[in-house]
Design a protein around this motif. Structure first.
Motif, PDB file in Angstrom:
ATOM      1  N   TRP A  15      -1.563   4.250  13.145  1.00  0.00           N
ATOM      2  CA  TRP A  15      -2.791   4.960  13.491  1.00  0.00           C
ATOM      3  C   TRP A  15      -3.661   5.077  12.248  1.00  0.00           C
ATOM      4  O   TRP A  15      -3.165   4.985  11.119  1.00  0.00           O
ATOM      5  N   GLN A  16      -4.940   5.242  12.484  1.00  0.00           N
ATOM      6  CA  GLN A  16      -5.838   5.542  11.378  1.00  0.00           C
ATOM      7  C   GLN A  16      -5.960   7.060  11.267  1.00  0.00           C
ATOM      8  O   GLN A  16      -6.145   7.750  12.261  1.00  0.00           O
ATOM      9  N   PRO A  17      -5.878   7.615  10.053  1.00  0.00           N
ATOM     10  CA  PRO A  17      -5.975   9.075   9.923  1.00  0.00           C
ATOM     11  C   PRO A  17      -7.338   9.597  10.359  1.00  0.00           C
ATOM     12  O   PRO A  17      -8.361   8.925  10.215  1.00  0.00           O
ATOM     13  N   SER A  18      -7.312  10.805  10.884  1.00  0.00           N
ATOM     14  CA  SER A  18      -8.545  11.484  11.276  1.00  0.00           C
ATOM     15  C   SER A  18      -8.282  12.981  11.187  1.00  0.00           C
ATOM     16  O   SER A  18      -7.180  13.426  10.846  1.00  0.00           O
ATOM     17  N   ALA A  19      -9.287  13.762  11.560  1.00  0.00           N
ATOM     18  CA  ALA A  19      -9.136  15.213  11.548  1.00  0.00           C
ATOM     19  C   ALA A  19      -8.049  15.689  12.503  1.00  0.00           C
ATOM     20  O   ALA A  19      -7.505  16.779  12.331  1.00  0.00           O
ATOM     21  N   LEU A  20      -7.719  14.883  13.513  1.00  0.00           N
ATOM     22  CA  LEU A  20      -6.701  15.264  14.487  1.00  0.00           C
ATOM     23  C   LEU A  20      -5.369  14.570  14.251  1.00  0.00           C
ATOM     24  O   LEU A  20      -4.410  14.803  15.006  1.00  0.00           O
ATOM     25  N   ALA A  21      -5.288  13.739  13.225  1.00  0.00           N
ATOM     26  CA  ALA A  21      -4.037  13.043  12.897  1.00  0.00           C
ATOM     27  C   ALA A  21      -4.038  12.735  11.405  1.00  0.00           C
ATOM     28  O   ALA A  21      -4.275  11.609  10.993  1.00  0.00           O
ATOM     29  N   PRO A  22      -3.805  13.747  10.568  1.00  0.00           N
ATOM     30  CA  PRO A  22      -3.967  13.569   9.125  1.00  0.00           C
ATOM     31  C   PRO A  22      -2.806  12.805   8.481  1.00  0.00           C
ATOM     32  O   PRO A  22      -1.757  12.590   9.105  1.00  0.00           O
ATOM     33  N   VAL A  23      -3.026  12.443   7.233  1.00  0.00           N
ATOM     34  CA  VAL A  23      -1.968  11.925   6.374  1.00  0.00           C
ATOM     35  C   VAL A  23      -1.997  12.764   5.090  1.00  0.00           C
ATOM     36  O   VAL A  23      -2.477  13.887   5.085  1.00  0.00           O
ATOM     37  N   PHE A  24      -1.480  12.235   3.991  1.00  0.00           N
ATOM     38  CA  PHE A  24      -1.624  12.891   2.697  1.00  0.00           C
ATOM     39  C   PHE A  24      -2.889  12.357   2.028  1.00  0.00           C
ATOM     40  O   PHE A  24      -3.673  11.629   2.648  1.00  0.00           O
ATOM     41  N   TYR A  25      -3.070  12.699   0.775  1.00  0.00           N
ATOM     42  CA  TYR A  25      -4.256  12.241   0.065  1.00  0.00           C
ATOM     43  C   TYR A  25      -3.881  11.854  -1.360  1.00  0.00           C
ATOM     44  O   TYR A  25      -2.836  12.240  -1.901  1.00  0.00           O
ATOM     45  N   GLY A  26      -4.748  11.059  -1.964  1.00  0.00           N
ATOM     46  CA  GLY A  26      -4.637  10.728  -3.375  1.00  0.00           C
ATOM     47  C   GLY A  26      -6.003  10.816  -4.012  1.00  0.00           C
ATOM     48  O   GLY A  26      -7.019  10.951  -3.323  1.00  0.00           O
ATOM     49  N   TYR A  27      -6.043  10.738  -5.327  1.00  0.00           N
ATOM     50  CA  TYR A  27      -7.331  10.708  -6.020  1.00  0.00           C
ATOM     51  C   TYR A  27      -7.198   9.950  -7.332  1.00  0.00           C
ATOM     52  O   TYR A  27      -6.095   9.807  -7.884  1.00  0.00           O
ATOM     53  N   ARG A  28      -8.355   9.493  -7.814  1.00  0.00           N
ATOM     54  CA  ARG A  28      -8.399   8.816  -9.106  1.00  0.00           C
ATOM     55  C   ARG A  28      -9.736   9.107  -9.753  1.00  0.00           C
ATOM     56  O   ARG A  28     -10.753   9.237  -9.067  1.00  0.00           O
ATOM     57  N   GLU A  29      -9.724   9.213 -11.071  1.00  0.00           N
ATOM     58  CA  GLU A  29     -10.945   9.436 -11.838  1.00  0.00           C
ATOM     59  C   GLU A  29     -11.541   8.102 -12.264  1.00  0.00           C
ATOM     60  O   GLU A  29     -10.817   7.171 -12.654  1.00  0.00           O
ATOM     61  N   TYR A  30     -12.885   8.022 -12.190  1.00  0.00           N
ATOM     62  CA  TYR A  30     -13.617   6.847 -12.650  1.00  0.00           C
ATOM     63  C   TYR A  30     -14.700   7.313 -13.613  1.00  0.00           C
ATOM     64  O   TYR A  30     -15.288   8.395 -13.445  1.00  0.00           O
ATOM     65  N   THR A  31     -14.988   6.493 -14.589  1.00  0.00           N
ATOM     66  CA  THR A  31     -16.018   6.808 -15.578  1.00  0.00           C
ATOM     67  C   THR A  31     -16.963   5.627 -15.711  1.00  0.00           C
ATOM     68  O   THR A  31     -16.811   4.597 -15.019  1.00  0.00           O
ATOM     69  N   THR A  32     -17.914   5.750 -16.623  1.00  0.00           N
ATOM     70  CA  THR A  32     -18.842   4.630 -16.864  1.00  0.00           C
ATOM     71  C   THR A  32     -18.103   3.403 -17.371  1.00  0.00           C
ATOM     72  O   THR A  32     -18.582   2.272 -17.195  1.00  0.00           O
ATOM     73  N   ALA A  33     -16.935   3.597 -17.981  1.00  0.00           N
ATOM     74  CA  ALA A  33     -16.139   2.442 -18.425  1.00  0.00           C
ATOM     75  C   ALA A  33     -15.647   1.618 -17.239  1.00  0.00           C
ATOM     76  O   ALA A  33     -15.362   0.414 -17.375  1.00  0.00           O
ATOM     77  N   ASP A  34     -15.549   2.249 -16.066  1.00  0.00           N
ATOM     78  CA  ASP A  34     -15.156   1.537 -14.839  1.00  0.00           C
ATOM     79  C   ASP A  34     -16.361   0.984 -14.086  1.00  0.00           C
ATOM     80  O   ASP A  34     -16.196   0.418 -12.993  1.00  0.00           O
ATOM     81  N   GLY A  35     -17.552   1.184 -14.641  1.00  0.00           N
ATOM     82  CA  GLY A  35     -18.769   0.723 -13.981  1.00  0.00           C
ATOM     83  C   GLY A  35     -19.471   1.779 -13.170  1.00  0.00           C
ATOM     84  O   GLY A  35     -20.565   1.528 -12.647  1.00  0.00           O
ATOM     85  N   ALA A  36     -18.859   2.966 -13.031  1.00  0.00           N
ATOM     86  CA  ALA A  36     -19.497   4.035 -12.268  1.00  0.00           C
ATOM     87  C   ALA A  36     -20.695   4.582 -13.042  1.00  0.00           C
ATOM     88  O   ALA A  36     -20.691   4.610 -14.274  1.00  0.00           O
ATOM     89  N   PRO A  37     -21.738   5.035 -12.347  1.00  0.00           N
ATOM     90  CA  PRO A  37     -22.921   5.552 -13.041  1.00  0.00           C
ATOM     91  C   PRO A  37     -22.684   6.919 -13.692  1.00  0.00           C
ATOM     92  O   PRO A  37     -23.502   7.372 -14.481  1.00  0.00           O
ATOM     93  N   MET A  38     -21.576   7.576 -13.363  1.00  0.00           N
ATOM     94  CA  MET A  38     -21.251   8.893 -13.896  1.00  0.00           C
ATOM     95  C   MET A  38     -19.764   9.124 -13.660  1.00  0.00           C
ATOM     96  O   MET A  38     -19.128   8.403 -12.879  1.00  0.00           O
ATOM     97  N   THR A  39     -19.198  10.099 -14.321  1.00  0.00           N
ATOM     98  CA  THR A  39     -17.799  10.429 -14.081  1.00  0.00           C
ATOM     99  C   THR A  39     -17.636  10.967 -12.668  1.00  0.00           C
ATOM    100  O   THR A  39     -18.400  11.832 -12.221  1.00  0.00           O
TER     101      THR A  39
END
Length: 570
Positions: A15-39
């Motif tokens: 299944w694809q996660p949604s508000a009625l069928a969640p999963v867990f979450y992850g996160y990652r930080e990106y900066t201008t060194a990764d090409g992002a315009p801001m942190t």
């Protein structure tokens, strides 16, 4: 109903996660060194229980993008990291959430003009430069949210980018002098929350002159006694001076925002998710969710949607006001806006611009520029004007511009500015002209431009440039052209551009640039496109842009500028 199974072999779950069928979450930080315009910290769905750097859930369909803009907390160097619970839960619910560190957030947007280009750049980078950009749905599948000054920036951004929903948490709108006022522009769904503490939340209030002109759909939640930073109640903040009585304001808001985006912004494999979300945005309990989930899906429910129950169980927490879009009543005139005209999104939660009595009018149709024509029970032709054309105001007090006999017309629909087409009881196609277009004069003495047989058509609608679409008694979609468009000539000899099945449509309305809106026998609003607009090709394979309930409308007409008008009544 259980979550929809998906067929993508690359997905590690079914299944694809949604508000009625969640999963867990992850996160990652990106900066201008990764090409992002801001942190920026990016949150995303994941199956990993350790969120920092967890791998994203890939191959299970695409996710909408949400950007959250933090506010100003003097002396706090990493404000974007303080907002954690809200983006984390949204990621569990099937969204990718970008939370940037906004350096120049210490003033009103008009005093910090450099912020808006950075936010634009971040949205562009997420879809063009982020390493997992292929997991994102294209615009307008975008949501915006923000707190305090960040809410102002999100609201302004929503006037220049295609977005479907915007959440404003204690946005200090009364401090903003910008005109036209951003929250009165466009038609994304909007949610506002703030506290009643008059010291810290004085400028976050939305008095009637600010609230009333906000187009529907709109929601507001006021927390009794809450302070400006109570969303981060247990978070240490250098700028915090006071806490309100309730420790669960942030958790309650997180659940409400999750339901809000689920109602108006759906992951790819949940096209009907909005119909499963309560209009009030009150979330289901964990036990109610579990009833529709498999044991594998129930594994991911821990700590999910826990805010509203905790708030309700605490004697220290109270809601001062909660308001949702009003229920629809028979006889109302409704205003919808199809913001994209691309066959994406979901049209729902309209504004009410006619308070009653419209069910007694027959053949309500648009004349462009806010003009609405209708026939009353006496057979008079009436002229109304929607002066605002933004979902506000009350359309009433018509002029009579046709003195009688209009009730005998089999079909009535608008053409070019001032043109009215009609089919009389002899089956002739008639051409009228409303020369004044201001509610004065008498529209009469038509020309005959179709010599017979038009009474057999089930639907007739005007598609611009002289094009008339019709559905015949065999269920075919026909293409006619009124070449002269001046009341002369004979409109005949159509081309067939839809091979069958059109007789099952409850309503058929043409928009601009070849767009056709139809209501099927399931009550869904369908979006078709006649790409050729020359009588060739086959118009088929619609997109669903209204998930249900459209069969409840007795009238439906396109008003130009992406506007659809509807009358509530069978």
């Amino acid at each position: 109903m259980p979550p929809l199974p998906i067929q993508e072999s690359s997905c590690p779950i079914d299944w694809q996660p949604s508000a009625l069928a969640p999963v867990f979450y992850g996160y990652r930080e990106y900066t201008t060194a990764d090409g992002a315009p801001m942190t920026v910290r990016v949150y995303y769905p994941s199956l990993d229980g350790a969120p920092d750097g967890a791998p994203p859930l890939l191959g299970c369909g695409r996710y909408p993008l949400i950007m959250f803009c933090h506010g100003y907390c003097p002396g706090e160097p990493l404000q974007y990291q303080k907002w954690f619970e809200l983006p984390a839960q949204l990621a569990r619910a099937g969204y990718v959430v970008a939370v940037p560190q906004i350096e120049k957030i210490d003033g009103l947007p008009q005093d910090r003009p450099e912020v808006q280009p950075l936010l634009h750049g971040l949205l562009d980078w997420m879809r063009a430069g982020w390493e997992h950009r292929d997991t994102l749905l294209p615009p307008p599948a975008t949501g915006l949210a923000g707190h305090s000054y960040g809410a102002l920036h999100a609201g302004i951004l929503a006037t220049t980018r295609p977005v479907l929903a915007v959440a404003s948490l204690s946005g200090v709108w009364e401090e903003l002098s910008q005109q036209p006022f951003p929250i009165h522009q466009g038609a994304p769904a909007r949610l506002f929350t703030w506290g009643t503490n008059t010291d810290s939340e004085a400028y976050a209030d939305l008095p009637p002159q600010y609230w009333n002109p906000v187009p529907q759909p709109k929601y507001r939640v006021l927390f009794a006694g809450a302070e400006h930073f109570d969303y981060l109640y247990d978070t240490e903040l250098r700028c915090r001076k006071l806490r309100g009585p309730c420790p669960f304001v942030g958790a309650y808001t997180t659940d409400t925002v999750t339901m809000f985006f689920a109602r108006y912004l759906q992951p790819e494999h949940w096209p009907d998710l909005s119909t499963k979300i309560d209009d009030s945005l009150i979330p289901p309990t964990t036990a109610e969710l579990a009833q529709n989930l498999t044991p594998e899906q129930q594994f991911f429910l821990g700590g999910y949607l826990a805010g509203v129950p905790a708030f309700n169980d605490s004697s220290r927490c109270k809601i001062a006001l909660r308001e949702s879009p009003p229920d629809l009543i028979e006889g109302q005139l409704l205003f919808y806006r199809d913001n994209t005209r691309e066959g994406v999104g979901d049209l729902h939660s309209p504004s009410v611009i006619g308070q009653g009595g419209w069910q007694y009018l027959t053949k309500v149709f648009s004349g462009g520029d806010g003009i609405l024509y209708a026939v009353n029970t006496q057979g008079e032709l009436l002229f109304y004007r929607d002066h605002n054309r933004d979902g506000t105001g009350d359309v009433n007090t018509p002029s009579v511009i046709g003195l009688g006999g209009w009730q005998h017309m089999q079909h009535l629909f608008g053409g070019d500015p001032g043109v009215i087409y009609a089919v009389d009881d002899q089956g002739q196609l008639l051409f009228y002209r409303d020369h004044n277009r201001d509610g004065t004069g008498d529209v009469h003495t038509p020309s005959v431009i179709g010599l017979g047989g038009w009474q057999n058509m089930q639907h007739l609608t005007y598609g611009g440039d002289g094009i008339i679409y019709a559905v015949d008694d065999q269920g075919r979609l026909l293409f006619y052209r009124d070449h002269n468009r001046d009341g002369t000539g004979d409109v005949h000899t159509p081309s067939v551009i839809g091979l069958g099945g059109w007789q099952h449509m409850k309503r058929l309305v043409a928009g601009e640039q070849g767009v056709l809106y139809a209501v099927d026998d399931l009550g869904r609003l369908l979006y078709y496109r006649d790409y050729h607009r020359d009588g060739s090709g086959d118009v088929n394979t619609p997109q669903v842009i209204g998930n249900g309930g459209w069969q409840a409308f007795s009238q439906l007409t396109y008003g130009g500028s992406k506007i659809l008008y509807a009358v509530v009544g069978a």
